[in-house]
Design a protein around this motif. Structure first.
Motif, PDB file in Angstrom:
ATOM      1  N   GLY A 193      36.533  24.266  23.471  1.00  0.00           N
ATOM      2  CA  GLY A 193      37.699  23.439  23.201  1.00  0.00           C
ATOM      3  C   GLY A 193      37.323  21.991  23.012  1.00  0.00           C
ATOM      4  O   GLY A 193      36.276  21.665  22.464  1.00  0.00           O
ATOM      5  N   HIS A 194      38.175  21.122  23.507  1.00  0.00           N
ATOM      6  CA  HIS A 194      37.939  19.677  23.440  1.00  0.00           C
ATOM      7  C   HIS A 194      36.610  19.355  24.129  1.00  0.00           C
ATOM      8  O   HIS A 194      36.214  20.027  25.078  1.00  0.00           O
ATOM      9  CB  HIS A 194      39.108  18.962  24.136  1.00  0.00           C
ATOM     10  N   GLU A 195      35.924  18.319  23.666  1.00  0.00           N
ATOM     11  CA  GLU A 195      34.625  17.946  24.244  1.00  0.00           C
ATOM     12  C   GLU A 195      34.713  17.722  25.750  1.00  0.00           C
ATOM     13  O   GLU A 195      33.815  18.107  26.507  1.00  0.00           O
ATOM     14  CB  GLU A 195      34.067  16.679  23.580  1.00  0.00           C
ATOM     15  N   ALA A 196      35.782  17.084  26.199  1.00  0.00           N
ATOM     16  CA  ALA A 196      35.941  16.844  27.635  1.00  0.00           C
ATOM     17  C   ALA A 196      36.131  18.162  28.385  1.00  0.00           C
ATOM     18  O   ALA A 196      35.602  18.336  29.483  1.00  0.00           O
ATOM     19  CB  ALA A 196      37.121  15.914  27.901  1.00  0.00           C
ATOM     20  N   HIS A 233      44.949  21.926  26.942  1.00  0.00           N
ATOM     21  CA  HIS A 233      46.401  21.981  26.733  1.00  0.00           C
ATOM     22  C   HIS A 233      46.945  20.618  26.291  1.00  0.00           C
ATOM     23  O   HIS A 233      47.727  20.531  25.340  1.00  0.00           O
ATOM     24  CB  HIS A 233      47.100  22.437  28.019  1.00  0.00           C
ATOM     25  N   GLN A 234      46.546  19.570  26.979  1.00  0.00           N
ATOM     26  CA  GLN A 234      47.065  18.232  26.689  1.00  0.00           C
ATOM     27  C   GLN A 234      46.604  17.706  25.329  1.00  0.00           C
ATOM     28  O   GLN A 234      47.331  16.975  24.667  1.00  0.00           O
ATOM     29  CB  GLN A 234      46.651  17.238  27.776  1.00  0.00           C
ATOM     30  N   LEU A 235      45.384  18.074  24.922  1.00  0.00           N
ATOM     31  CA  LEU A 235      44.785  17.447  23.741  1.00  0.00           C
ATOM     32  C   LEU A 235      44.553  18.417  22.586  1.00  0.00           C
ATOM     33  O   LEU A 235      43.854  18.088  21.628  1.00  0.00           O
ATOM     34  CB  LEU A 235      43.479  16.760  24.141  1.00  0.00           C
ATOM     35  N   GLY A 236      45.132  19.589  22.680  1.00  0.00           N
ATOM     36  CA  GLY A 236      45.072  20.521  21.560  1.00  0.00           C
ATOM     37  C   GLY A 236      43.752  21.244  21.389  1.00  0.00           C
ATOM     38  O   GLY A 236      43.472  21.774  20.309  1.00  0.00           O
ATOM     39  N   GLY A 237      42.952  21.287  22.440  1.00  0.00           N
ATOM     40  CA  GLY A 237      41.710  22.062  22.369  1.00  0.00           C
ATOM     41  C   GLY A 237      42.023  23.549  22.398  1.00  0.00           C
ATOM     42  O   GLY A 237      42.981  23.975  23.039  1.00  0.00           O
ATOM     43  N   LYS A 238      41.229  24.319  21.704  1.00  0.00           N
ATOM     44  CA  LYS A 238      41.482  25.756  21.603  1.00  0.00           C
ATOM     45  C   LYS A 238      40.720  26.504  22.690  1.00  0.00           C
ATOM     46  O   LYS A 238      39.527  26.300  22.875  1.00  0.00           O
ATOM     47  CB  LYS A 238      41.046  26.247  20.226  1.00  0.00           C
TER      48      LYS A 238
END
Length: 185
Positions: free
Chosen positions: A119-122, A172-177
């Protein structure tokens, strides 16, 4: 104070209170792994600098507090048995992790299968930190009879749970899959 002391050049290091041990001593492995996990959390959080969402500041504040406590957990691991621990991990610190888990989990859909760290890098970075915390936990379990505070193992166990939920929360917050595990490989 100089960064280098040369006192470790022959493979020895000092615990808190000055006891000298080999750099591959299990206690050094345990607190070093906490340090590694802490660095991994910091690296993951660095990916959030440009992102914006309504809960960002409270999330970062919670994570920075967790990083500080994890630093102190490392200090507990570096304190020989029977010596006074300069900062004591308490049950309230574990309960606070549980509170964050519950708060962030409210935003998430229930899991129906295993997910891959992604997902998102974080988020991916928090998954990495989670696996490092699990290693720290295993090392702390191996040291259990040498620990001044048995809550260290519980804290590390709960922290890995928190990092899993935090990784999902960031997605969830940043649109990561979230990528589900492929069942038929």
């Amino acid at each position: 104070m100089r960064i280098y002391t040369r006192s470790g050049d022959k493979g020895q290091t000092s615990l808190i209170y000055g006891d000298r041990v080999a750099k591959n001593d299990l206690r050094v492995e345990a607190y070093g792994t906490c340090d590694e996990a802490n660095s991994s959390i910091g690296s993951a959080l660095s990916h959030l600098t440009r992102e914006d969402w309504s809960e960002k500041e409270s999330f970062l504040k919670a994570m920075h507090k967790i990083q500080t406590i994890l630093f102190h957990v490392g200090a507990e691991l570096a304190t020989p048995k029977g010596k006074e621990v300069l900062w004591e991990l308490k049950k309230e610190h574990i309960e606070e992790l549980e509170s964050y888990i519950d708060q962030w989990d409210e935003h998430l859909a229930p899991l129906k299968n295993f997910i891959l760290p992604s997902g998102h890098e974080a988020s991916a970075g928090l998954h990495m930190a989670r696996t490092i915390v699990r290693r720290a936990e295993r090392l702390a379990v191996a040291l259990e009879e040498e620990l001044n505070n048995p809550l260290v193992v519980s804290y590390l166990n709960r922290l890995s749970d928190l990092l899993f939920v935090a990784a999902r929360y960031i997605n969830h917050q940043l649109g990561g899959k979230e990528i589900p595990l492929m069942p038929d490989v």
